[in-house]
Design a protein around this motif. Structure first.
Motif, PDB file in Angstrom:
ATOM      1  N   PRO A 255       9.794 -78.627 -46.003  1.00 36.12           N
ATOM      2  CA  PRO A 255       8.746 -79.341 -46.751  1.00 36.12           C
ATOM      3  C   PRO A 255       8.899 -79.195 -48.267  1.00 36.12           C
ATOM      4  O   PRO A 255       8.724 -80.179 -49.006  1.00 36.12           O
ATOM      5  N   GLN A 256       9.232 -78.005 -48.737  1.00 35.98           N
ATOM      6  CA  GLN A 256       9.413 -77.825 -50.175  1.00 35.98           C
ATOM      7  C   GLN A 256      10.647 -78.559 -50.675  1.00 35.98           C
ATOM      8  O   GLN A 256      10.648 -79.122 -51.780  1.00 35.98           O
ATOM      9  N   ALA A 257      11.714 -78.556 -49.875  1.00 30.59           N
ATOM     10  CA  ALA A 257      12.921 -79.278 -50.278  1.00 30.59           C
ATOM     11  C   ALA A 257      12.627 -80.770 -50.418  1.00 30.59           C
ATOM     12  O   ALA A 257      13.049 -81.419 -51.391  1.00 30.59           O
ATOM     13  N   HIS A 258      11.909 -81.336 -49.459  1.00 26.02           N
ATOM     14  CA  HIS A 258      11.569 -82.768 -49.537  1.00 26.02           C
ATOM     15  C   HIS A 258      10.657 -83.058 -50.734  1.00 26.02           C
ATOM     16  O   HIS A 258      10.833 -84.072 -51.424  1.00 26.02           O
ATOM     17  N   GLN A 259       9.692 -82.171 -50.979  1.00 26.38           N
ATOM     18  CA  GLN A 259       8.793 -82.370 -52.110  1.00 26.38           C
ATOM     19  C   GLN A 259       9.575 -82.374 -53.423  1.00 26.38           C
ATOM     20  O   GLN A 259       9.370 -83.238 -54.291  1.00 26.38           O
ATOM     21  N   PHE A 260      10.494 -81.416 -53.573  1.00 27.54           N
ATOM     22  CA  PHE A 260      11.278 -81.322 -54.804  1.00 27.54           C
ATOM     23  C   PHE A 260      12.199 -82.532 -54.944  1.00 27.54           C
ATOM     24  O   PHE A 260      12.284 -83.143 -56.022  1.00 27.54           O
ATOM     25  N   VAL A 261      12.880 -82.895 -53.878  1.00 25.71           N
ATOM     26  CA  VAL A 261      13.820 -84.013 -53.935  1.00 25.71           C
ATOM     27  C   VAL A 261      13.095 -85.331 -54.186  1.00 25.71           C
ATOM     28  O   VAL A 261      13.575 -86.181 -54.953  1.00 25.71           O
ATOM     29  N   ASP A 262      11.952 -85.523 -53.567  1.00 26.80           N
ATOM     30  CA  ASP A 262      11.189 -86.755 -53.811  1.00 26.80           C
ATOM     31  C   ASP A 262      10.834 -86.895 -55.289  1.00 26.80           C
ATOM     32  O   ASP A 262      10.934 -87.989 -55.865  1.00 26.80           O
ATOM     33  N   GLY A 268      14.771 -90.304 -61.320  1.00 27.63           N
ATOM     34  CA  GLY A 268      16.076 -90.915 -61.529  1.00 27.63           C
ATOM     35  C   GLY A 268      17.263 -90.053 -61.152  1.00 27.63           C
ATOM     36  O   GLY A 268      18.413 -90.448 -61.393  1.00 27.63           O
ATOM     37  N   THR A 269      17.031 -88.898 -60.551  1.00 27.93           N
ATOM     38  CA  THR A 269      18.119 -88.023 -60.126  1.00 27.93           C
ATOM     39  C   THR A 269      18.634 -88.457 -58.761  1.00 27.93           C
ATOM     40  O   THR A 269      17.847 -88.841 -57.892  1.00 27.93           O
ATOM     41  N   ARG A 270      19.934 -88.403 -58.566  1.00 32.56           N
ATOM     42  CA  ARG A 270      20.491 -88.599 -57.229  1.00 32.56           C
ATOM     43  C   ARG A 270      20.309 -87.300 -56.466  1.00 32.56           C
ATOM     44  O   ARG A 270      20.975 -86.301 -56.745  1.00 32.56           O
ATOM     45  N   ALA A 271      19.415 -87.288 -55.519  1.00 28.18           N
ATOM     46  CA  ALA A 271      19.063 -86.056 -54.814  1.00 28.18           C
ATOM     47  C   ALA A 271      18.814 -86.346 -53.355  1.00 28.18           C
ATOM     48  O   ALA A 271      18.380 -87.448 -52.987  1.00 28.18           O
ATOM     49  N   GLN A 272      19.072 -85.352 -52.511  1.00 27.65           N
ATOM     50  CA  GLN A 272      18.868 -85.536 -51.077  1.00 27.65           C
ATOM     51  C   GLN A 272      18.612 -84.190 -50.405  1.00 27.65           C
ATOM     52  O   GLN A 272      18.922 -83.135 -50.961  1.00 27.65           O
ATOM     53  N   VAL A 273      18.029 -84.268 -49.207  1.00 30.45           N
ATOM     54  CA  VAL A 273      17.765 -83.084 -48.387  1.00 30.45           C
ATOM     55  C   VAL A 273      18.693 -83.115 -47.182  1.00 30.45           C
ATOM     56  O   VAL A 273      18.899 -84.176 -46.570  1.00 30.45           O
ATOM     57  N   LEU A 274      19.244 -81.971 -46.839  1.00 29.59           N
ATOM     58  CA  LEU A 274      20.046 -81.818 -45.636  1.00 29.59           C
ATOM     59  C   LEU A 274      19.389 -80.770 -44.752  1.00 29.59           C
ATOM     60  O   LEU A 274      19.457 -79.575 -45.032  1.00 29.59           O
ATOM     61  N   GLU A 275      18.702 -81.229 -43.708  1.00 32.85           N
ATOM     62  CA  GLU A 275      18.077 -80.312 -42.766  1.00 32.85           C
ATOM     63  C   GLU A 275      19.110 -79.850 -41.741  1.00 32.85           C
ATOM     64  O   GLU A 275      19.902 -80.662 -41.250  1.00 32.85           O
ATOM     65  N   GLN A 276      19.065 -78.556 -41.412  1.00 27.88           N
ATOM     66  CA  GLN A 276      20.004 -77.999 -40.443  1.00 27.88           C
ATOM     67  C   GLN A 276      19.270 -77.101 -39.448  1.00 27.88           C
ATOM     68  O   GLN A 276      18.430 -76.288 -39.856  1.00 27.88           O
ATOM     69  N   PRO A 277      19.588 -77.203 -38.149  1.00 26.48           N
ATOM     70  CA  PRO A 277      18.970 -76.326 -37.148  1.00 26.48           C
ATOM     71  C   PRO A 277      19.656 -74.970 -37.109  1.00 26.48           C
ATOM     72  O   PRO A 277      20.143 -74.521 -36.065  1.00 26.48           O
ATOM     73  N   LEU A 278      19.700 -74.314 -38.247  1.00 28.09           N
ATOM     74  CA  LEU A 278      20.336 -73.011 -38.410  1.00 28.09           C
ATOM     75  C   LEU A 278      19.313 -72.036 -38.984  1.00 28.09           C
ATOM     76  O   LEU A 278      18.375 -72.449 -39.671  1.00 28.09           O
TER      77      LEU A 278
END
Length: 328
Positions: A255-262, A268-278
Motif C-alpha cells: 500500500p505504501q509503495a502504491h501511494q508513493f508511486v501514484d 511526472g516521474t516514470r515510476a512503478q510498483v512490483l509486487e512479489q509473493p516473497l
C-alpha cells in the motif's frame, strides 16, 4: 553430534531473528559488531563469507567520511570500462546491518558484475547516534565519493542506479524524493532508484497510527522531523525513474509503495510498483537469482540507459562462481 549441530543452528537462527526483529531495543552503539553479526545470521542463516564470481576486482572499506561506518565495498569486473554502477544500501531497522552481509551482496554481485556492472555496497552511521535523515545524508555522501572515484575502477559516474533494502530502501527513496540531499553534496544525477520492500515511505502516517516501537527509536516524537524524513512528504517534483518492489505477504509495504508511486507518477516521474509473493528477507536475498523476479527488475533497469540495456541483453559472460574469501 548431528543433534547438537541442528540444535545450535536452530538456536542461532532464533537469536538472529529475535535481534533483527527487536532492533529498536538493541544495546548501545558500542554493541554494533554484535548487532551486525545478528543481521548476517538473520538474512543468510550463517556467518560464512559470500561466494563471489572468480576473477572480479574487490576493493574493501573505501572511506567517504571519518566515521568507521562511513565505508563502502566495490565489486567490479576485472577489465571494466565505462561500466554502469549499482549502489546498494543494506537494511536493518536503521540500527544494524552490514554492507558485506551475504544476503545483501552475493546474488547481486554474481548476477551483475559478470555482465559488466560494478556493484558498490555501502555502510552508514547507525542509530542511536545517527537518525535516518542523517543516514540518508551518509548514503548521499557515499554516492558522491563513489562517483568521484569510480573511473579508477572502470565505472561511469553518470550511470549510477540507487538500490536499497528495508530501511536502506527508505533511505534511497528519501534521496529520490528529495534529490537535493545528494545534489548539494556534489552528486551527479543518477539513472534511477530501486527500493526493495520499504514499509516506511510515509513516515507521518506511520507515526500518527499504531506502530512498532522501532519507529519511535528511529523517528522520535517531533512531527517536523517525521516530515523531513518521509519520502512521501518530501516528494514534490518529477525525478529519476523509480521502482518500488514490495512483498505482497506484508500488510503495509505494498500500500505504501502504491501511494508513493501514484504521487510520483502524478508529478511526472516514470515510476512503478512490483509486487512479489516473497518474504521481506527473500526480496533482498533472491534478487539476482535466475527468476521471474530478477527478470522483472531488470526490465525496469533496461529502460534507464542504453548501456544498461546492452549489458543486460548482450553482455553476459558465464563465469563459474567459486568461494572466494577476501580479507578486509
Amino acid at each position: 553430534m548431528i543433534r547438537f549441530d541442528a540444535l545450535m543452528f536452530r538456536t542461532t537462527m532464533l537469536v538472529g531473528l529475535v535481534l533483527a526483529c527487536q532492533c529498536a531495543t538493541a544495546g548501545p552503539s558500542g554493541d554494533a559488531p554484535m548487532q551486525r553479526r545478528a543481521v548476517v545470521v538473520d538474512e543468510q542463516g550463517d556467518m560464512s563469507p559470500a561466494t563471489l564470481p572468480a576473477g572480479i576486482r574487490v576493493v574493501r572499506d573505501v572511506a567517504y567520511g571519518s566515521d568507521a561506518n562511513q565505508r563502502f565495498d566495490v565489486y567490479a569486473p576485472a577489465h571494466a570500462q565505462d561500466a554502469p554502477v549499482i549502489l546498494m544500501v543494506h537494511g536493518g531497522g536503521w540500527r544494524i546491518g552490514d554492507k558485506a552481509a551475504r544476503g545483501v551482496i552475493e546474488n547481486k554481485v554474481a548476477r551483475w558484475v559478470p555482465r559488466g556492472f560494478i556493484v558498490i555496497s555501502t555502510n552508514y552511521r547507525l542509530l542511536p547516534s545517527t537518525v535516518p535523515l542523517q543516514q540518508a545524508q551518509d548514503v548521499a555522501a557515499a554516492l558522491v565519493a563513489a562517483q568521484n572515484q569510480v573511473s579508477s575502477w572502470g565505472g561511469d559516474r553518470h550511470k549510477f542506479i540507487l538500490m536499497g533494502h528495508s530501511s536502506g530502501a527508505h533511505l534511497v527513496a528519501l534521496i529520490a524524493a528529495e534529490p537535493s540531499i545528494a545534489i548539494r553534496q556534489g552528486a551527479t544525477p543518477w539513472l534511477g532508484t530501486i527500493a526493495l520492500d520499504s514499509a516506511a515511505l510515509d513516515v507521518v502516517q506511520i507515526m500518527q497510527s499504531p506502530h512498532f516501537p522501532l519507529y519511535d527509536k528511529a523517528f522520535g516524537s517531533d512531527a517536523t522531523a517525521w516530515t523531513a524524513a518521509s519520502p512521501f512528504q518530501q516528494l514534490s517534483a518529477a525525478g529519476a525513474p523509480f521502482l518500488g518492489v514490495c512483498s505482497s505477504l506484508r500488510k503495509d509495504s505494498c500500500p505504501q509503495a502504491h501511494q508513493f508511486v501514484d504521487k510520483a507518477v502524478s508529478l511526472g516521474t516514470r515510476a512503478q510498483v512490483l509486487e512479489q509473493p516473497l518474504t521481506h528477507m527473500q526480496i533482498n536475498q533472491q534478487l539476482g537469482t535466475t527468476s521471474d523476479y530478477t527478470t522483472q527488475v531488470e526490465a525496469f533497469m533496461r529502460g534507464l540507459d542504453p548501456a544498461v540495456a546492452r549489458l543486460l541483453d548482450d553482455g553476459y559472460r558465464q563465469v563459474a562462481a567459486l568461494p572466494v574469501v577476501i580479507s578486509r
